[in-house]
Design a protein around this motif. Sequence first.
Motif, mmCIF file in Angstrom:
data_model
loop_
_atom_site.group_PDB
_atom_site.id
_atom_site.type_symbol
_atom_site.label_atom_id
_atom_site.label_comp_id
_atom_site.label_asym_id
_atom_site.label_seq_id
_atom_site.Cartn_x
_atom_site.Cartn_y
_atom_site.Cartn_z
ATOM 1 N N TRP A 1 2.662 -7.353 -6.454
ATOM 2 C CA TRP A 1 3.723 -7.244 -7.461
ATOM 3 C C TRP A 1 5.010 -7.888 -6.973
ATOM 4 O O TRP A 1 6.022 -7.221 -6.753
ATOM 5 N N ASN A 2 4.986 -9.168 -6.806
ATOM 6 C CA ASN A 2 6.160 -9.862 -6.263
ATOM 7 C C ASN A 2 5.978 -11.371 -6.419
ATOM 8 O O ASN A 2 4.957 -11.835 -6.912
ATOM 9 N N ARG A 3 6.961 -12.108 -5.909
ATOM 10 C CA ARG A 3 6.963 -13.572 -6.080
ATOM 11 C C ARG A 3 5.792 -14.259 -5.380
ATOM 12 O O ARG A 3 5.458 -15.395 -5.688
ATOM 13 N N ASN A 4 5.138 -13.588 -4.418
ATOM 14 C CA ASN A 4 4.015 -14.236 -3.736
ATOM 15 C C ASN A 4 2.815 -14.384 -4.658
ATOM 16 O O ASN A 4 2.067 -15.352 -4.568
ATOM 17 N N CYS A 5 2.598 -13.412 -5.514
ATOM 18 C CA CYS A 5 1.394 -13.438 -6.357
ATOM 19 C C CYS A 5 1.682 -13.595 -7.843
ATOM 20 O O CYS A 5 0.808 -13.996 -8.602
ATOM 21 N N VAL A 6 2.875 -13.239 -8.279
ATOM 22 C CA VAL A 6 3.165 -13.312 -9.723
ATOM 23 C C VAL A 6 3.765 -14.680 -10.048
ATOM 24 O O VAL A 6 4.747 -15.101 -9.427
ATOM 25 N N ALA A 7 3.150 -15.363 -11.025
ATOM 26 C CA ALA A 7 3.644 -16.691 -11.414
ATOM 27 C C ALA A 7 4.758 -16.571 -12.452
ATOM 28 O O ALA A 7 5.758 -17.278 -12.391
ATOM 29 N N SER A 8 4.566 -15.678 -13.417
ATOM 30 C CA SER A 8 5.583 -15.489 -14.452
ATOM 31 C C SER A 8 5.305 -14.176 -15.181
ATOM 32 O O SER A 8 4.210 -13.622 -15.075
ATOM 33 N N VAL A 9 6.297 -13.728 -15.900
ATOM 34 C CA VAL A 9 6.128 -12.517 -16.709
ATOM 35 C C VAL A 9 6.607 -12.837 -18.118
ATOM 36 O O VAL A 9 7.641 -13.498 -18.288
ATOM 37 N N GLN A 10 5.843 -12.397 -19.089
ATOM 38 C CA GLN A 10 6.236 -12.621 -20.492
ATOM 39 C C GLN A 10 6.299 -11.281 -21.208
ATOM 40 O O GLN A 10 5.433 -10.430 -20.998
ATOM 41 N N ILE A 11 7.266 -11.150 -22.070
ATOM 42 C CA ILE A 11 7.303 -9.954 -22.928
ATOM 43 C C ILE A 11 7.557 -10.413 -24.357
ATOM 44 O O ILE A 11 8.505 -11.172 -24.602
ATOM 45 N N THR A 12 6.720 -9.998 -25.257
ATOM 46 C CA THR A 12 6.910 -10.343 -26.666
ATOM 47 C C THR A 12 7.025 -9.067 -27.489
ATOM 48 O O THR A 12 6.210 -8.154 -27.344
ATOM 49 N N LEU A 13 8.058 -9.026 -28.305
ATOM 50 C CA LEU A 13 8.177 -7.947 -29.293
ATOM 51 C C LEU A 13 8.246 -8.634 -30.657
ATOM 52 O O LEU A 13 9.260 -9.254 -30.991
ATOM 53 N N ALA A 14 7.141 -8.589 -31.388
ATOM 54 C CA ALA A 14 7.060 -9.319 -32.656
ATOM 55 C C ALA A 14 7.021 -8.348 -33.827
ATOM 56 O O ALA A 14 6.397 -7.288 -33.736
ATOM 57 N N GLU A 15 7.687 -8.734 -34.913
ATOM 58 C CA GLU A 15 7.636 -7.923 -36.132
ATOM 59 C C GLU A 15 7.320 -8.856 -37.293
ATOM 60 O O GLU A 15 7.895 -9.942 -37.376
ATOM 61 N N ASP A 16 6.417 -8.439 -38.164
ATOM 62 C CA ASP A 16 6.039 -9.353 -39.249
ATOM 63 C C ASP A 16 6.873 -9.120 -40.515
ATOM 64 O O ASP A 16 6.561 -9.633 -41.569
ATOM 65 N N PHE A 17 7.949 -8.342 -40.386
ATOM 66 C CA PHE A 17 8.821 -8.092 -41.536
ATOM 67 C C PHE A 17 10.239 -8.572 -41.231
ATOM 68 O O PHE A 17 10.595 -8.783 -40.067
ATOM 69 N N GLY A 18 11.026 -8.727 -42.296
ATOM 70 C CA GLY A 18 12.382 -9.256 -42.129
ATOM 71 C C GLY A 18 13.403 -8.164 -41.860
ATOM 72 O O GLY A 18 13.052 -7.087 -41.374
ATOM 73 N N VAL A 19 14.657 -8.423 -42.219
ATOM 74 C CA VAL A 19 15.699 -7.439 -41.912
ATOM 75 C C VAL A 19 15.745 -6.318 -42.946
ATOM 76 O O VAL A 19 16.515 -5.378 -42.819
ATOM 77 N N LYS A 20 14.904 -6.422 -43.960
ATOM 78 C CA LYS A 20 14.825 -5.411 -45.020
ATOM 79 C C LYS A 20 16.222 -5.138 -45.575
ATOM 80 O O LYS A 20 16.943 -6.049 -45.893
ATOM 81 N N SER A 21 16.617 -3.872 -45.621
ATOM 82 C CA SER A 21 17.925 -3.581 -46.231
ATOM 83 C C SER A 21 19.062 -3.643 -45.202
ATOM 84 O O SER A 21 20.180 -3.252 -45.490
ATOM 85 N N ARG A 22 18.749 -4.128 -43.974
ATOM 86 C CA ARG A 22 19.768 -4.058 -42.909
ATOM 87 C C ARG A 22 20.479 -5.387 -42.680
ATOM 88 O O ARG A 22 20.953 -5.654 -41.565
ATOM 89 N N GLY A 23 20.566 -6.206 -43.723
ATOM 90 C CA GLY A 23 21.189 -7.526 -43.585
ATOM 91 C C GLY A 23 22.591 -7.451 -43.009
ATOM 92 O O GLY A 23 22.940 -8.199 -42.085
ATOM 93 N N ALA A 24 23.396 -6.534 -43.529
ATOM 94 C CA ALA A 24 24.795 -6.454 -43.091
ATOM 95 C C ALA A 24 24.861 -6.066 -41.614
ATOM 96 O O ALA A 24 25.624 -6.654 -40.838
ATOM 97 N N PHE A 25 24.029 -5.099 -41.220
ATOM 98 C CA PHE A 25 23.996 -4.715 -39.798
ATOM 99 C C PHE A 25 23.553 -5.902 -38.949
ATOM 100 O O PHE A 25 24.149 -6.216 -37.916
ATOM 101 N N TYR A 26 22.528 -6.590 -39.402
ATOM 102 C CA TYR A 26 21.993 -7.695 -38.625
ATOM 103 C C TYR A 26 23.013 -8.809 -38.437
ATOM 104 O O TYR A 26 23.077 -9.431 -37.376
#
Length: 470
Positions: free
Chosen positions: A198-223
């Motif tokens: 668990w370190n730079r010797n063995c790990v090449a890269s780390v990826q994290i994806t948080l995907a949502e298939d919906f839009g801002v809905k009613s939160r346009g002003a907040f967004y």
Amino acid sequence: MDHNSNRTTPADALVVFGVTGDLAHKMIFPALYAMVKRGILNVPVVGVASSKWSLAQVREKATDSIKQAGKIDDRNALDHLLSQLQYVGGDYNDLGTFKALKQTLGDARYPAHYLAIPPSLFATVIKGLGAAGLADQARVIVEKPFGRDLASARELNRIALSVFAEDSIFRIDHYLGKEAIMNILYFRFANSFLEPIWNRNCVASVQITLAEDFGVKSRGAFYESAGCLRDVIQNHLFQIVALLAMEPPAYQGFGAVHSEKAKVFQAMRPLQQDDLVRGQYAGYRKEPGVAKGSDVETFCALRLFIDSWRWAGVPWYLRSGKCLATTAAEVLVELKPPPQRLFDDSAPVAGRANYLRFQLSPNSAVALAARVKRAGKEFVGDQRELYLLDEQPGEETPYERLLTDAMAGDGALFTREDAVEAAWAVVDPVLGTHHKAYSYKPGSWGPKQADALIAAHGNWHNPQLPGAAE
Ligand code: BG6
């Protein structure tokens, strides 16, 4: 200021500011209902809002919210919750509102004040609580986003700490209350086999994806006032990074975890413009509350470095967006390929090297991918996953867990002042100065410029829902 520390005294009332709002409707009432069902919420719940509502209307709203979140399967619990509800309506700028709250709280000595309100009102309410004498022996639970940049986070911390002690301030990041995310900490430090790799010797890269298939809905002003970087990256995704990247805590106790997480943020290299690709889904500008010429991002992809002994040189790629191809969250820790190509199909020829994958939502699982030989004379094989399915029925929702903890005075799953500020310091340079947002098609994986960002280290791993083909 001399604070009366009340770390472990259970709260004897819960005050919900913003009780007529969206968050209360979607998350808080269902959580309170679940807490009553489990027998752990037995104190008055006082809703506060600026709306001129009657108590009957608030009760109706609570019932509707619980119905919409699932079904009412325990009438007694619902009746109990409704009977505990009270309501104080009034302007947060008016001290009279807080005086009325004080009166409604009656004998309660250890209230927990939950600020489920727009961030622009946090400081006003915290000051109001202080001025009305409602802060002594009390706790405050603050929703995200905590500040909108480094300077405002510092200022908010200053105001909060002038009224409450640090261990009475509970900064919510609901991702910390998710089972699959708590399991990252557990999985890393309850097993010893990970540590050597668990370190730079063995790990090449780390990826994290948080995907949502919906839009801002009613939160346009907040967004419009937030954007993806402030909404989910600086908090939710960074918290995941911290759990993945932190050093082992020095002792069993969450103070040690908080300290190690803060060090990760402190070691993150502040972002530069070219580390960030911003996107906006086509159609966003037509959403209610959104400016016609808006450049606010609904998608972010970024490259991050943690300049620590463990992670020097390892790129971390983070990505999140609205209106993407699916709704899922995943971490992929890609390991380096073997140093010598002994087989025709050794990585990278045959695709990804070995990896560890934390599936965070919609299902929670941990998978370890390794190559195994196919039957036959040739030395060729396939990458297969050892798959630990970690679905556990009866999980508490994050809000149920976090509200329960805050009322009990347990700050383990909340964020600490120094960590919040250090996380802001990383994104601060690109909050105002950045390339323009590229348009992307709803249902896609964001603008193609995000692919170029990661190209030097491969390609994005797109989380798949069961049954879908990559
Ligand atoms: C919230 C963001 O904090 O997290 C939302 O404001 C986002 O924009 C949400 O949709 C994601 O949370 P979850 O628990 O649904 O993954």
